[in-house]
Design a protein around this motif. Structure first.
Motif, PDB file in Angstrom:
ATOM      1  N   PRO A 181       0.806  -1.228   0.000  1.00 40.60           N
ATOM      2  CA  PRO A 181       0.000   0.000   0.000  1.00 40.60           C
ATOM      3  C   PRO A 181       0.836   1.275   0.000  1.00 40.60           C
ATOM      4  O   PRO A 181       0.397   2.301  -0.528  1.00 40.60           O
ATOM      5  CB  PRO A 181      -0.820  -0.124   1.291  1.00 40.60           C
ATOM      6  CG  PRO A 181      -0.912  -1.594   1.536  1.00 40.60           C
ATOM      7  CD  PRO A 181       0.405  -2.158   1.072  1.00 40.60           C
ATOM      8  N   ALA A 182       2.056   1.197   0.556  1.00 44.11           N
ATOM      9  CA  ALA A 182       2.906   2.389   0.594  1.00 44.11           C
ATOM     10  C   ALA A 182       3.251   2.862  -0.818  1.00 44.11           C
ATOM     11  O   ALA A 182       3.470   4.060  -1.041  1.00 44.11           O
ATOM     12  CB  ALA A 182       4.175   2.117   1.384  1.00 44.11           C
ATOM     13  N   LEU A 183       3.298   1.941  -1.768  1.00 44.82           N
ATOM     14  CA  LEU A 183       3.630   2.309  -3.146  1.00 44.82           C
ATOM     15  C   LEU A 183       2.496   3.072  -3.821  1.00 44.82           C
ATOM     16  O   LEU A 183       2.712   3.730  -4.842  1.00 44.82           O
ATOM     17  CB  LEU A 183       3.944   1.052  -3.962  1.00 44.82           C
ATOM     18  CG  LEU A 183       5.198   0.272  -3.593  1.00 44.82           C
ATOM     19  CD1 LEU A 183       5.296  -0.992  -4.424  1.00 44.82           C
ATOM     20  CD2 LEU A 183       6.436   1.124  -3.781  1.00 44.82           C
ATOM     21  N   LEU A 184       1.298   2.954  -3.278  1.00 43.51           N
ATOM     22  CA  LEU A 184       0.134   3.565  -3.903  1.00 43.51           C
ATOM     23  C   LEU A 184      -0.203   4.919  -3.297  1.00 43.51           C
ATOM     24  O   LEU A 184      -1.197   5.544  -3.693  1.00 43.51           O
ATOM     25  CB  LEU A 184      -1.066   2.629  -3.780  1.00 43.51           C
ATOM     26  CG  LEU A 184      -0.873   1.235  -4.405  1.00 43.51           C
ATOM     27  CD1 LEU A 184      -2.077   0.368  -4.134  1.00 43.51           C
ATOM     28  CD2 LEU A 184      -0.592   1.343  -5.894  1.00 43.51           C
ATOM     29  N   ALA A 185       0.619   5.367  -2.356  1.00 42.56           N
ATOM     30  CA  ALA A 185       0.402   6.701  -1.774  1.00 42.56           C
ATOM     31  C   ALA A 185       0.502   7.761  -2.870  1.00 42.56           C
ATOM     32  O   ALA A 185       1.435   7.743  -3.679  1.00 42.56           O
ATOM     33  CB  ALA A 185       1.440   6.969  -0.687  1.00 42.56           C
ATOM     34  N   GLY A 186      -0.438   8.658  -2.899  1.00 40.84           N
ATOM     35  CA  GLY A 186      -0.455   9.677  -3.944  1.00 40.84           C
ATOM     36  C   GLY A 186      -1.182   9.243  -5.192  1.00 40.84           C
ATOM     37  O   GLY A 186      -1.237   9.988  -6.183  1.00 40.84           O
TER      38      GLY A 186
END
Length: 247
Positions: A181-186
């Motif tokens: 999920p951190a990769l999908l921030a923004g």
């Protein structure tokens, strides 16, 4: 995977069991799928539009009978020293679209007249090759190329990727459930960048840069029909929250 930056991040993993094509495999796949290349010989550049037939460390090109390169090859008793340049461009529109640059050095020989009587087949015996990607550079010898395993999806990759990008935005959205999920921030734009028998690479495009993430198939794909089954397996895993290898 770290936060986005202005450059790409290599989709790789520390898990030695996660399969990926070797550098030699990637070279074979790129050559078998390309339809254009540049041949450097005798101080000149020859841009060719031709399919490439790959046999280990030997290539077969088809060029017009009256092409300058044909005359040069015919006049070289022991073969003509050449350098070949091939550029791998993503078939899907993404930022930094060049996926790799391949340089091969070897000797060019006149093989035989083509069946149409208007063109000839030229043989290139490769001595060594260099594959440069945003993730690093790999050097290969002719012996390395002999060990390569041709990818069964290489010639179909462009069509499969563009079909996925143009007609299955819903599938791409579902696949993001498999990502950290951190990769999908923004809320990055997600596009398919590459595929091979082992998996699919997604490009996550942020305003400040991009990241590439590899989703590994549960089993290698043997053909395009197998690819469809492997994609369904990934989508099913995403829908049901099942783990998959990713890097």
């Amino acid at each position: 995977m770290s936060a986005p930056s202005g450059h790409t991040s290599h989709p790789t993993t520390g898990d030695p069991e996660v399969p990926e094509p070797t550098t030699a495999d990637r070279v074979h796949s790129l050559l078998s799928a390309t339809s254009s290349l540049t041949v450097r010989a005798l101080g000149e550049h020859h841009d060719l539009e031709t399919p490439v037939s790959v046999h280990g460390s030997r290539l077969r090109l088809c060029v017009p009978l009256d092409a300058p390169l044909t005359s040069a090859a015919a006049g070289a008793t022991d073969g003509l020293a050449v350098v070949l340049d091939v550029t791998d461009v993503s078939p899907v529109a993404v930022r930094d679209r060049i996926r790799a640059r391949l340089t091969l050095a070897g000797r060019l020989h006149l093989a035989h007249l083509a069946d149409d009587g208007l063109s000839v087949h030229l043989r290139v015996d490769i001595a060594h090759a260099v594959l440069a990607t945003p993730y690093g550079t790999g050097a290969l010898t002719a012996d390395d190329l002999l060990l390569a395993v041709p990818d069964p999806l290489a010639r179909h990759e462009a069509a499969l990727l563009t079909h996925l990008a143009d007609d299955h935005a819903d599938a791409l959205e579902l696949l993001t459930r498999l990502l950290d999920p951190a990769l999908l921030a923004g809320h990055p734009d997600v596009r398919p960048l590459a595929l091979d028998r082992h998996g699919l690479v997604l490009r996550l495009d942020h305003p400040t840069g991009h990241r590439d993430v590899r989703l590994v198939f549960p089993e290698p794909a043997c053909d395009t029909e197998d690819f469809g089954h492997r994609m369904h397996a990934l989508l099913s895993a995403a829908e049901h929250g099942l783990p998959v290898h990713r890097s």
